[in-house]
Design an enzyme around this catalytic site. Structure first.
Site, PDB file in Angstrom:
ATOM      1  N   LYS A  70      29.039 -26.069  40.765  1.00 25.26           N
ATOM      2  CA  LYS A  70      28.105 -27.124  40.331  1.00 25.26           C
ATOM      3  C   LYS A  70      28.592 -27.949  39.129  1.00 25.26           C
ATOM      4  O   LYS A  70      28.221 -29.105  38.997  1.00 25.26           O
ATOM      5  CB  LYS A  70      26.744 -26.515  39.994  1.00 25.26           C
ATOM      6  CG  LYS A  70      25.941 -26.095  41.208  1.00 25.26           C
ATOM      7  CD  LYS A  70      24.759 -25.295  40.727  1.00 25.26           C
ATOM      8  CE  LYS A  70      23.601 -25.366  41.647  1.00 25.26           C
ATOM      9  NZ  LYS A  70      22.382 -24.893  41.005  1.00 25.26           N
ATOM     10  N   ASP A 106      17.536 -30.542  41.659  1.00 18.94           N
ATOM     11  CA  ASP A 106      16.682 -29.458  41.143  1.00 18.94           C
ATOM     12  C   ASP A 106      15.538 -30.013  40.288  1.00 18.94           C
ATOM     13  O   ASP A 106      14.457 -29.425  40.241  1.00 18.94           O
ATOM     14  CB  ASP A 106      17.502 -28.484  40.287  1.00 18.94           C
ATOM     15  CG  ASP A 106      18.311 -27.516  41.137  1.00 18.94           C
ATOM     16  OD1 ASP A 106      17.961 -27.326  42.315  1.00 18.94           O
ATOM     17  OD2 ASP A 106      19.296 -26.952  40.625  1.00 18.94           O
TER      18      ASP A 106
END
Ligand code: NDP
Length: 300
Positions: A70, A106
Protein backbone atom coordinates in the site's frame (compact mmCIF):
# COMPACT_ATOMS: atom_id res chain seq x y z
CA UNK A 1 -10.41 -6.47 -22.31
CA UNK A 2 -10.54 -10.14 -23.35
CA UNK A 3 -12.05 -11.52 -26.59
CA UNK A 4 -15.55 -11.70 -25.11
CA UNK A 5 -15.44 -7.99 -24.24
CA UNK A 6 -14.99 -8.66 -20.52
CA UNK A 7 -12.73 -6.12 -18.81
CA UNK A 8 -10.25 -7.16 -16.16
CA UNK A 9 -9.80 -6.13 -12.52
CA UNK A 10 -7.88 -7.65 -9.65
CA UNK A 11 -6.12 -7.42 -6.33
CA UNK A 12 -2.40 -7.75 -5.65
CA UNK A 13 -0.89 -8.63 -2.28
CA UNK A 14 1.12 -11.21 -0.39
CA UNK A 15 -0.45 -13.27 1.13
CA UNK A 16 -3.60 -13.12 -0.98
CA UNK A 17 -5.14 -16.59 -1.17
CA UNK A 18 -7.80 -15.90 1.46
CA UNK A 19 -8.73 -12.39 0.32
CA UNK A 20 -12.49 -11.79 0.36
CA UNK A 21 -12.13 -9.26 -2.47
CA UNK A 22 -12.70 -11.60 -5.46
CA UNK A 23 -15.95 -12.96 -3.98
CA UNK A 24 -17.15 -9.53 -2.92
CA UNK A 25 -16.31 -7.71 -6.16
CA UNK A 26 -17.59 -10.50 -8.41
CA UNK A 27 -20.90 -10.53 -6.50
CA UNK A 28 -21.35 -6.76 -6.90
CA UNK A 29 -20.28 -6.82 -10.57
CA UNK A 30 -22.77 -9.54 -11.33
CA UNK A 31 -25.61 -7.75 -9.46
CA UNK A 32 -24.80 -4.53 -11.32
CA UNK A 33 -24.49 -6.43 -14.64
CA UNK A 34 -21.06 -4.94 -15.26
CA UNK A 35 -18.85 -6.90 -17.74
CA UNK A 36 -15.73 -7.23 -15.58
CA UNK A 37 -13.78 -10.14 -14.13
CA UNK A 38 -11.88 -9.80 -10.82
CA UNK A 39 -8.92 -12.01 -9.89
CA UNK A 40 -6.37 -12.20 -7.06
CA UNK A 41 -2.60 -12.19 -7.73
CA UNK A 42 0.10 -13.03 -5.22
CA UNK A 43 2.85 -10.49 -5.84
CA UNK A 44 5.99 -10.37 -3.74
CA UNK A 45 7.54 -6.95 -2.94
CA UNK A 46 10.42 -7.47 -5.40
CA UNK A 47 7.91 -8.13 -8.22
CA UNK A 48 5.75 -5.07 -7.64
CA UNK A 49 7.03 -2.74 -10.39
CA UNK A 50 7.08 -5.48 -13.04
CA UNK A 51 3.60 -6.68 -12.02
CA UNK A 52 2.15 -3.20 -12.35
CA UNK A 53 3.59 -2.75 -15.88
CA UNK A 54 2.42 -6.18 -16.88
CA UNK A 55 -1.18 -5.66 -15.65
CA UNK A 56 -1.32 -2.31 -17.47
CA UNK A 57 0.00 -3.93 -20.67
CA UNK A 58 -2.62 -6.66 -20.36
CA UNK A 59 -5.27 -3.89 -20.40
CA UNK A 60 -6.46 -4.31 -16.83
CA UNK A 61 -8.85 -1.45 -15.97
CA UNK A 62 -7.65 -1.28 -12.38
CA UNK A 63 -6.54 -3.20 -9.33
CA UNK A 64 -6.78 -3.16 -5.55
CA UNK A 65 -3.54 -3.09 -3.61
CA UNK A 66 -3.26 -4.77 -0.25
CA UNK A 67 -0.50 -5.60 2.25
CA UNK A 68 2.44 -5.23 1.93
CA UNK A 69 2.25 -2.89 -1.10
CA UNK A 70 0.00 0.00 0.00
CA UNK A 71 2.89 2.43 0.58
CA UNK A 72 5.52 0.85 -1.66
CA UNK A 73 3.35 1.35 -4.74
CA UNK A 74 3.23 5.16 -4.39
CA UNK A 75 6.55 5.98 -6.16
CA UNK A 76 5.43 3.83 -9.11
CA UNK A 77 2.36 5.97 -9.82
CA UNK A 78 1.97 8.94 -12.16
CA UNK A 79 -0.67 10.67 -10.04
CA UNK A 80 -2.09 10.27 -6.52
CA UNK A 81 -5.53 11.44 -5.36
CA UNK A 82 -5.87 13.87 -2.43
CA UNK A 83 -7.16 11.31 0.08
CA UNK A 84 -4.42 8.81 -0.74
CA UNK A 85 -1.82 11.57 -0.36
CA UNK A 86 -3.21 12.55 3.06
CA UNK A 87 -3.45 8.96 4.28
CA UNK A 88 -0.06 8.04 2.77
CA UNK A 89 -1.37 4.76 1.35
CA UNK A 90 -2.97 3.57 -1.89
CA UNK A 91 -5.48 0.73 -2.02
CA UNK A 92 -6.92 1.32 -5.50
CA UNK A 93 -5.18 1.84 -8.83
CA UNK A 94 -6.74 3.03 -12.06
CA UNK A 95 -4.87 2.28 -15.27
CA UNK A 96 -5.36 5.01 -17.85
CA UNK A 97 -3.84 5.34 -21.31
CA UNK A 98 -1.51 8.08 -20.18
CA UNK A 99 -0.74 7.06 -16.63
CA UNK A 100 -1.42 5.14 -13.44
CA UNK A 101 -3.49 6.87 -10.74
CA UNK A 102 -3.62 5.87 -7.05
CA UNK A 103 -6.59 6.31 -4.69
CA UNK A 104 -7.43 5.45 -1.09
CA UNK A 105 -11.03 4.28 -0.70
CA UNK A 106 -10.77 3.37 3.03
CA UNK A 107 -11.73 6.96 3.91
CA UNK A 108 -15.07 6.79 2.05
CA UNK A 109 -15.49 3.17 3.14
CA UNK A 110 -15.34 4.21 6.79
CA UNK A 111 -17.61 7.25 6.23
CA UNK A 112 -20.26 5.16 4.50
CA UNK A 113 -20.06 2.48 7.19
CA UNK A 114 -20.75 5.17 9.81
CA UNK A 115 -24.10 5.83 8.11
CA UNK A 116 -26.40 8.07 10.16
CA UNK A 117 -23.89 8.14 13.01
CA UNK A 118 -21.93 10.73 10.98
CA UNK A 119 -24.43 13.41 11.97
CA UNK A 120 -23.73 12.77 15.68
CA UNK A 121 -20.03 13.56 15.27
CA UNK A 122 -20.04 17.26 14.40
CA UNK A 123 -18.15 19.16 17.12
CA UNK A 124 -17.80 15.98 19.25
CA UNK A 125 -14.77 14.15 20.60
CA UNK A 126 -13.43 10.91 19.09
CA UNK A 127 -10.92 8.42 20.46
CA UNK A 128 -8.82 6.39 18.02
CA UNK A 129 -6.79 3.39 19.18
CA UNK A 130 -3.83 2.83 16.85
CA UNK A 131 -1.70 4.96 14.54
CA UNK A 132 -1.13 2.73 11.50
CA UNK A 133 -2.51 2.99 7.96
CA UNK A 134 -6.16 2.41 8.84
CA UNK A 135 -6.01 4.89 11.75
CA UNK A 136 -4.87 7.57 9.27
CA UNK A 137 -7.83 6.85 6.97
CA UNK A 138 -10.25 6.91 9.92
CA UNK A 139 -8.84 10.17 11.29
CA UNK A 140 -8.98 11.84 7.87
CA UNK A 141 -12.62 10.67 7.57
CA UNK A 142 -13.50 11.99 11.06
CA UNK A 143 -12.12 15.39 10.05
CA UNK A 144 -14.41 15.33 6.96
CA UNK A 145 -17.36 14.70 9.35
CA UNK A 146 -16.61 17.90 11.27
CA UNK A 147 -15.37 16.16 14.41
CA UNK A 148 -14.46 18.58 17.22
CA UNK A 149 -11.38 16.84 18.64
CA UNK A 150 -9.49 13.58 18.24
CA UNK A 151 -7.39 11.75 20.85
CA UNK A 152 -5.10 9.05 19.51
CA UNK A 153 -3.82 6.36 21.85
CA UNK A 154 -1.03 4.17 20.53
CA UNK A 155 1.49 1.70 21.94
CA UNK A 156 4.28 3.64 20.19
CA UNK A 157 3.88 7.34 20.99
CA UNK A 158 6.22 8.43 18.20
CA UNK A 159 3.96 6.89 15.51
CA UNK A 160 0.94 8.76 16.89
CA UNK A 161 2.91 12.02 16.98
CA UNK A 162 4.13 11.55 13.41
CA UNK A 163 0.59 10.84 12.24
CA UNK A 164 -0.67 14.03 13.94
CA UNK A 165 2.11 16.14 12.33
CA UNK A 166 1.40 14.76 8.87
CA UNK A 167 -2.37 15.17 9.07
CA UNK A 168 -2.03 18.66 10.53
CA UNK A 169 0.07 19.69 7.55
CA UNK A 170 -2.44 18.51 4.94
CA UNK A 171 -5.74 19.46 6.65
CA UNK A 172 -6.84 22.66 8.38
CA UNK A 173 -7.65 20.58 11.49
CA UNK A 174 -5.40 20.87 14.54
CA UNK A 175 -7.44 19.69 17.51
CA UNK A 176 -5.51 16.43 18.00
CA UNK A 177 -3.78 14.89 20.95
CA UNK A 178 -1.40 11.96 20.74
CA UNK A 179 -0.93 9.76 23.84
CA UNK A 180 0.99 6.64 24.67
CA UNK A 181 -1.66 3.97 25.33
CA UNK A 182 -2.69 3.99 29.00
CA UNK A 183 -6.04 2.45 29.90
CA UNK A 184 -6.31 4.44 33.15
CA UNK A 185 -5.95 7.76 31.31
CA UNK A 186 -8.35 6.57 28.62
CA UNK A 187 -10.94 5.48 31.21
CA UNK A 188 -10.77 8.89 32.90
CA UNK A 189 -11.37 10.77 29.66
CA UNK A 190 -13.66 8.46 27.67
CA UNK A 191 -16.91 9.84 29.12
CA UNK A 192 -16.55 13.03 27.02
CA UNK A 193 -16.36 11.04 23.77
CA UNK A 194 -19.02 10.06 21.24
CA UNK A 195 -17.10 7.38 19.37
CA UNK A 196 -14.13 5.07 19.96
CA UNK A 197 -12.51 3.29 17.02
CA UNK A 198 -10.17 0.34 17.31
CA UNK A 199 -7.68 0.70 14.46
CA UNK A 200 -5.12 -1.64 16.01
CA UNK A 201 -4.76 -5.25 14.98
CA UNK A 202 -5.42 -6.41 18.56
CA UNK A 203 -8.17 -9.05 18.37
CA UNK A 204 -7.58 -9.89 14.70
CA UNK A 205 -7.71 -13.61 13.83
CA UNK A 206 -5.95 -15.78 14.97
CA UNK A 207 -5.30 -13.70 18.12
CA UNK A 208 -8.98 -13.44 18.93
CA UNK A 209 -8.48 -13.38 22.70
CA UNK A 210 -6.57 -10.06 22.44
CA UNK A 211 -8.40 -6.88 23.36
CA UNK A 212 -6.94 -3.36 23.46
CA UNK A 213 -9.09 -2.69 26.58
CA UNK A 214 -9.52 -4.82 29.71
CA UNK A 215 -12.83 -6.44 30.71
CA UNK A 216 -13.13 -3.82 33.48
CA UNK A 217 -13.21 -0.92 31.01
CA UNK A 218 -16.51 1.02 31.09
CA UNK A 219 -17.96 2.72 27.99
CA UNK A 220 -20.34 5.68 28.12
CA UNK A 221 -23.89 4.51 27.29
CA UNK A 222 -24.40 6.82 24.31
CA UNK A 223 -21.14 5.95 22.57
CA UNK A 224 -20.49 4.01 19.33
CA UNK A 225 -17.72 1.41 19.62
CA UNK A 226 -16.37 0.73 16.11
CA UNK A 227 -13.83 -2.05 15.57
CA UNK A 228 -12.26 -2.06 12.09
CA UNK A 229 -11.64 -5.79 12.44
CA UNK A 230 -14.11 -8.07 10.60
CA UNK A 231 -12.41 -11.41 11.28
CA UNK A 232 -13.73 -12.32 13.79
CA UNK A 233 -17.02 -10.50 13.22
CA UNK A 234 -17.34 -9.90 16.95
CA UNK A 235 -14.05 -9.15 18.71
CA UNK A 236 -13.64 -9.31 22.50
CA UNK A 237 -13.77 -5.50 22.48
CA UNK A 238 -17.17 -5.49 20.76
CA UNK A 239 -18.46 -8.34 22.94
CA UNK A 240 -17.61 -6.41 26.12
CA UNK A 241 -19.15 -3.19 24.79
CA UNK A 242 -22.32 -5.03 23.70
CA UNK A 243 -22.64 -6.62 27.16
CA UNK A 244 -22.69 -3.07 28.58
CA UNK A 245 -25.54 -2.13 26.22
CA UNK A 246 -23.39 0.13 24.04
CA UNK A 247 -23.89 0.40 20.25
CA UNK A 248 -21.24 -1.52 18.31
CA UNK A 249 -20.05 -1.89 14.71
CA UNK A 250 -17.51 -4.25 13.14
CA UNK A 251 -15.38 -3.63 10.03
CA UNK A 252 -17.49 -5.61 7.54
CA UNK A 253 -19.44 -2.67 6.09
CA UNK A 254 -16.26 -0.62 5.82
CA UNK A 255 -14.75 -3.47 3.81
CA UNK A 256 -17.80 -3.53 1.51
CA UNK A 257 -18.00 0.24 1.04
CA UNK A 258 -14.28 0.67 0.31
CA UNK A 259 -14.73 -2.02 -2.37
CA UNK A 260 -17.76 -0.21 -3.80
CA UNK A 261 -15.73 3.01 -4.06
CA UNK A 262 -13.00 1.15 -5.98
CA UNK A 263 -15.61 -0.25 -8.37
CA UNK A 264 -17.05 3.23 -8.95
CA UNK A 265 -13.56 4.50 -9.88
CA UNK A 266 -12.90 1.66 -12.33
CA UNK A 267 -16.31 1.35 -13.98
CA UNK A 268 -17.59 4.93 -13.78
CA UNK A 269 -20.94 3.44 -12.69
CA UNK A 270 -23.03 4.72 -9.82
CA UNK A 271 -23.16 1.57 -7.68
CA UNK A 272 -25.72 1.32 -4.89
CA UNK A 273 -25.38 -1.87 -2.83
CA UNK A 274 -28.37 -0.97 -0.65
CA UNK A 275 -30.73 -3.52 -2.26
CA UNK A 276 -28.40 -6.48 -1.78
CA UNK A 277 -26.25 -5.38 1.16
CA UNK A 278 -27.62 -8.00 3.57
CA UNK A 279 -27.17 -10.81 1.02
CA UNK A 280 -23.57 -9.70 0.39
CA UNK A 281 -22.86 -9.50 4.12
CA UNK A 282 -24.16 -13.03 4.54
CA UNK A 283 -21.88 -14.34 1.77
CA UNK A 284 -18.86 -12.61 3.32
CA UNK A 285 -19.78 -13.85 6.80
CA UNK A 286 -19.93 -17.40 5.45
CA UNK A 287 -16.47 -16.88 3.87
CA UNK A 288 -15.08 -15.59 7.17
CA UNK A 289 -16.59 -18.45 9.17
CA UNK A 290 -15.45 -21.04 6.60
CA UNK A 291 -11.90 -19.68 6.35
CA UNK A 292 -11.81 -18.62 9.99
CA UNK A 293 -8.86 -20.84 10.64
CA UNK A 294 -6.70 -18.99 8.11
CA UNK A 295 -5.91 -15.32 7.71
CA UNK A 296 -8.10 -13.14 5.53
CA UNK A 297 -6.74 -10.08 3.85
CA UNK A 298 -8.83 -7.12 2.77
CA UNK A 299 -8.10 -5.21 -0.38
CA UNK A 300 -8.51 -1.95 1.48
P1 NDP B 1 -0.94 -1.29 10.78
O1 NDP B 1 0.01 -2.43 10.86
O2 NDP B 1 -0.65 -0.15 9.88
O3 NDP B 1 -1.14 -0.70 12.28
C1 NDP B 1 -1.32 -1.56 13.36
C2 NDP B 1 -1.65 -0.76 14.63
O4 NDP B 1 -1.90 -1.70 15.68
C3 NDP B 1 -0.51 0.13 15.11
O5 NDP B 1 -1.04 1.28 15.70
C4 NDP B 1 0.19 -0.76 16.16
O6 NDP B 1 0.84 -0.02 17.17
C5 NDP B 1 -1.02 -1.45 16.77
N1 NDP B 1 -0.63 -2.73 17.38
C6 NDP B 1 -0.26 -3.86 16.72
N2 NDP B 1 0.04 -4.83 17.62
C7 NDP B 1 -0.12 -4.29 18.85
C8 NDP B 1 0.04 -4.79 20.17
N3 NDP B 1 0.43 -6.03 20.41
N4 NDP B 1 -0.22 -3.95 21.21
C9 NDP B 1 -0.63 -2.68 20.98
N5 NDP B 1 -0.81 -2.14 19.75
C10 NDP B 1 -0.55 -2.95 18.69
O7 NDP B 1 -2.35 -1.96 10.45
P2 NDP B 1 -3.63 -1.31 9.71
O8 NDP B 1 -3.83 0.06 10.23
O9 NDP B 1 -3.52 -1.52 8.26
O10 NDP B 1 -4.80 -2.28 10.24
C11 NDP B 1 -5.24 -2.25 11.58
C12 NDP B 1 -6.51 -3.09 11.71
O11 NDP B 1 -7.55 -2.56 10.91
C13 NDP B 1 -6.30 -4.54 11.24
O12 NDP B 1 -6.95 -5.37 12.15
C14 NDP B 1 -7.01 -4.59 9.88
O13 NDP B 1 -7.54 -5.86 9.63
C15 NDP B 1 -8.13 -3.56 10.09
N6 NDP B 1 -8.56 -2.94 8.83
C16 NDP B 1 -9.87 -3.09 8.44
C17 NDP B 1 -10.32 -2.49 7.29
C18 NDP B 1 -11.74 -2.67 6.87
O14 NDP B 1 -12.07 -2.41 5.70
N7 NDP B 1 -12.61 -3.07 7.76
C19 NDP B 1 -9.45 -1.64 6.45
C20 NDP B 1 -8.10 -1.55 6.95
C21 NDP B 1 -7.68 -2.18 8.10
P3 NDP B 1 2.40 0.40 17.05
O15 NDP B 1 2.43 1.69 16.27
O16 NDP B 1 2.82 0.57 18.46
O17 NDP B 1 3.09 -0.72 16.34
Amino acid sequence: MDKAGVKMLGVIGDPISHSLSPVMHQFILSREQLPYQYQAFRIKPAQLAVALCSLKKQNFSGINVTLPHKQAVIPLLDKIATEAKAVGAVNTILFQKHGIIGFNTDVKGFLNALGDWKTNLRGERAVVLGAGGSARAVIYALIQCGIGSITIFNRTLKSAETLVCQLQSCTAFDNFSACRFDEKVLQETIFDSTIIINATSLGLFPNIEQNPLSDQFRFPESMLVFDLIYNPLETSLLRNAKAQGVRIKNGLEMLIYQGVESLKIWTGSDIDVHNYLEELKLILKQGIERDGTTSLSHSG
